[in-house]
Enzyme design. Structure first.
Site, PDB file in Angstrom:
ATOM      1  N   CYS A  78       0.681  -1.133   0.080  1.00  0.00           N
ATOM      2  CA  CYS A  78       0.121  -0.025   0.154  1.00  0.00           C
ATOM      3  C   CYS A  78       0.887   1.484  -0.065  1.00  0.00           C
ATOM      4  CB  CYS A  78      -0.861  -0.020   1.112  1.00  0.00           C
ATOM      5  SG  CYS A  78      -1.994  -1.528   1.310  1.00  0.00           S
ATOM      6  N   ASN A  91       1.034   0.771   5.830  1.00  0.00           N
ATOM      7  CA  ASN A  91       1.638  -0.156   4.725  1.00  0.00           C
ATOM      8  C   ASN A  91       2.265  -1.491   5.245  1.00  0.00           C
ATOM      9  OD1 ASN A  91       2.459  -1.384   2.285  1.00  0.00           O
ATOM     10  ND2 ASN A  91       4.182  -0.077   2.405  1.00  0.00           N
ATOM     11  N   GLY A  92       1.598  -2.585   5.206  1.00  0.00           N
ATOM     12  CA  GLY A  92       2.506  -3.795   5.707  1.00  0.00           C
ATOM     13  C   GLY A  92       1.721  -5.146   5.916  1.00  0.00           C
ATOM     14  N   GLU A  93       2.053  -5.840   6.870  1.00  0.00           N
ATOM     15  CA  GLU A  93       1.419  -7.033   7.417  1.00  0.00           C
ATOM     16  C   GLU A  93       1.789  -7.421   8.411  1.00  0.00           C
ATOM     17  OE1 GLU A  93       0.446 -11.605   5.498  1.00  0.00           O
ATOM     18  OE2 GLU A  93       2.046 -10.199   4.185  1.00  0.00           O
ATOM     19  N   ASP A 117      -5.774  -6.830   9.770  1.00  0.00           N
ATOM     20  CA  ASP A 117      -4.663  -6.587  10.482  1.00  0.00           C
ATOM     21  C   ASP A 117      -4.378  -4.983  10.716  1.00  0.00           C
ATOM     22  OD1 ASP A 117      -3.826  -5.867   7.965  1.00  0.00           O
ATOM     23  OD2 ASP A 117      -1.804  -6.780   8.179  1.00  0.00           O
ATOM     24  N   SER A 167       9.099 -14.416  -2.240  1.00  0.00           N
ATOM     25  CA  SER A 167      10.387 -14.513  -2.996  1.00  0.00           C
ATOM     26  C   SER A 167      11.654 -14.757  -2.011  1.00  0.00           C
ATOM     27  CB  SER A 167      10.740 -13.209  -3.779  1.00  0.00           C
ATOM     28  OG  SER A 167      11.872 -12.917  -4.107  1.00  0.00           O
ATOM     29  N   GLY A 168      12.257 -15.422  -2.340  1.00  0.00           N
ATOM     30  CA  GLY A 168      13.621 -15.940  -1.755  1.00  0.00           C
ATOM     31  C   GLY A 168      14.453 -14.704  -1.396  1.00  0.00           C
TER      32      GLY A 168
END
Length: 398
Positions: A2, A77-79, A102, A377-378
Site C-alpha cells: 500500500c 502499509n504492511g502485514e 490487521d 520471494s527468496g
C-alpha cells in the site's frame, strides 16, 4: 503493498491544502491500485492508497477509531504475522473489533500500548498514527526496514510518505541534491547510508526506529536491536528449530484473501519456499500453487557454464515444479524491453539503481500481477541459514 502519506502542521490550518494531499497520494496509486482514501482535520492531512490482501470490506484506510474523547487515525502499509495473537490479547483486555483486518489490530494495539506497541509486532510495516486529542503523530518502521518510510520537516510542517516522490509532490521540498546526496549516488549507489533520503532535506526513518512528533518537538528512537548470543543447542535441536522457524515464516505469509504465488528461480531460497508453500496449499485443500520464473530471450542458446553458475536455472525450476506439482509460468524478456523499461525503473525507485536488474524485475512483476496479488520471494533470505547446515553435512535440513 500500500502507500501512505501525510502532512502535519501543529501551528496552522492546513485544510485548504487538501488538494496537495490528493497530489501526494496520486503518486502512490500503483502501490495501492484498489482503493484510495483521506482523512483531514485542522492540523493533519492523512492519505492512503490500498492494495487489498486481507478483508476487502473491513480494511479501508485511513482507519479511524474513537475511544472516549480521543480520536485516532492510522495509515498503514504492511502485514502483521501475529495478527491473531494480538487480537486475542486485546480482546482479553476488553477491546472489540469490527473487521478481520490487521490494520484494525495495529490501530487498537497503539491505542492500548501507545508507542510501545512496536515491541509486540511481528511483521513488515510502515505506519503513521495521528492522535487528534493530543495533536501528536507517531511513525514507525519494521525491524529490518522491509517497508519504506520517508519524512521531512519544513518550517512548521512535517510530511511523510512511502516514497521520496510523495514528499517532492508536496512542493514543500525542492528536488535538490547537495554534496552529500551526490556522494550517496556516486559512492554508495544503489545502496544508501542509513536514514539518508539523498534529496536535500529528506530523511528515511531507519529500520527498527519510531518517531513521535508533537508540540514538544520531534523525537526519534530505536526500539529494537539484533542481539547475538552464544549458540548452545546441539545439532539436531538446531536443525529442528530452524526448520520450524522457516516453515512458520512462510506459512504466516500465505495468509491472504487474494491469489498468492511464489517466485521460483531454482535456487536454494525460492526452492525451499516453494516446497513449504506447495505442501501448505495441498494440506489446506487449496488449488495448485502457482510459481513464476524469469528468463531472457536467447539464454538457452548463449548460456555458458562457469564456476559461479555451473548450469542454467531452467533445469532446477522444472525439477522443483514437477516435484511439488506447481502450476509454473515462464516469463521471457528481451533486451529491447529491458532497455525501454530502464526509465520506468528509475522513476519507481526515485533514485538510480541497478539498471537492467531493476527493469527486469519491474517487467517481471507487471506480468505476475496480471494473475496474482501476493508473491513470496527468496531474495537470499535463508541461504546462509541452510549453508551452515549443509557444511555440517545435514541434508535433512531441506
Amino acid at each position: 503493498m500500500c502507500g501512505i502519506a501525510g502532512w502535519i502542521n501543529l501551528n496552522e490550518d492546513i485544510r485548504p491544502f487538501q488538494d496537495k494531499l490528493e497530489q501526494m497520494t496520486s503518486k502512490l496509486m500503483y502501490r495501492g491500485p484498489d482503493a484510495r482514501g483521506k482523512w483531514t482535520s485542522t492540523h493533519a492531512l492523512i492519505g492512503h492508497t490500498r492494495l487489498i490482501v486481507v478483508d476487502p470490506a473491513g480494511g479501508g484506510q485511513p482507519m479511524v477509531k474513537t475511544y472516549g474523547n480521543r480520536q485516532y487515525v492510522i495509515t498503514y502499509n504492511g502485514e502483521l504475522y501475529n495478527t491473531s495473537d494480538l487480537r486475542e490479547e486485546l480482546e482479553l483486555l476488553g477491546h472489540k473489533f469490527i473487521s478481520n483486518s490487521d490494520t484494525e489490530v495495529l490501530l487498537v494495539s497503539y491505542i492500548e500500548w501507545g508507542p510501545q506497541c512496536v515491541e509486540r509486532l511481528n511483521g513488515i510495516y510502515a505506519f503513521g498514527v495521528w492522535d487528534e486529542y493530543s495533536q501528536s503523530l507517531f511513525l514507525a518502521r519494521d525491524r529490518f526496514g522491509v517497508k519504506p518510510l520517508f519524512y521531512a520537516q519544513v518550517g512548521n510542517s512535517l510530511i511523510f510518505g512511502s516514497e521520496i516522490k510523495v514528499l517532492l509532490e508536496s512542493n514543500l521540498i525542492k528536488p535538490q541534491i547537495d554534496k552529500d546526496g551526490l556522494l550517496e549516488i556516486f559512492s554508495l549507489g544503489p545502496a544508501r547510508s542509513p536514514g539518508i533520503g539523498v534529496f536535500k532535506g529528506i530523511h528515511e526513518l531507519n529500520p527498527a526506529h519510531c518517531l513521535l512528533h508533537n508540540s514538544n518537538g520531534t523525537f526519534v528512537r530505536k526500539y529494537w536491536s539484533l542481539t547475538s548470543y552464544e549458540h548452545k543447542d546441539n545439532l539436531e535441536y538446531t536443525i529442528d528449530t530452524v526448520r520450524d522457524l522457516v516453515k512458520d515464516a512462510v506459512a504466516r505469509q500465505l495468509v491472504a484473501d487474494v491469489p498468492v504465488c511464489v517466485f521460483l528461480s531454482g535456487g536454494l531460497d525460492s526452492s525451499a519456499i516453494t516446497a513449504i508453500a506447495a505442501k501448505s496449499f495441498y494440506a489446506s485443500g487449496k488449488n495448485k500453487l502457482h510459481t513464476y520464473s524469469i528468463d531472457y530471450a536467447g539464454n538457452d542458446l548463449f548460456f555458458k557454464a562457469n564456476d559461479f553458475q555451473p548450469d542454467s536455472d531452467a533445469y532446477w525450476v522444472k525439477r522443483m515444479s514437477e516435484e511439488f506439482g506447481t502450476c509454473h509460468h515462464y516469463i521471457t524478456i528481451d533486451n529491447e524491453s529491458l532497455a525501454k523499461a530502464l526509465e520506468d525503473a528509475v522513476l519507481a525507485r526515485d533514485l538510480p539503481g541497478m539498471a537492467d536488474i531493476d527493469s527486469s524485475l519491474l517487467l517481471f512483476c507487471r506480468k505476475v500481477k496480471q494473475d496474482a496479488t501476493v508473491a513470496l520471494s527468496g531474495e537470499c533470505a535463508i541461504s546462509l541459514m541452510y549453508y551452515h547446515m549443509l557444511i555440517l553435512k545435514c541434508p535433512q535440513a531441506i
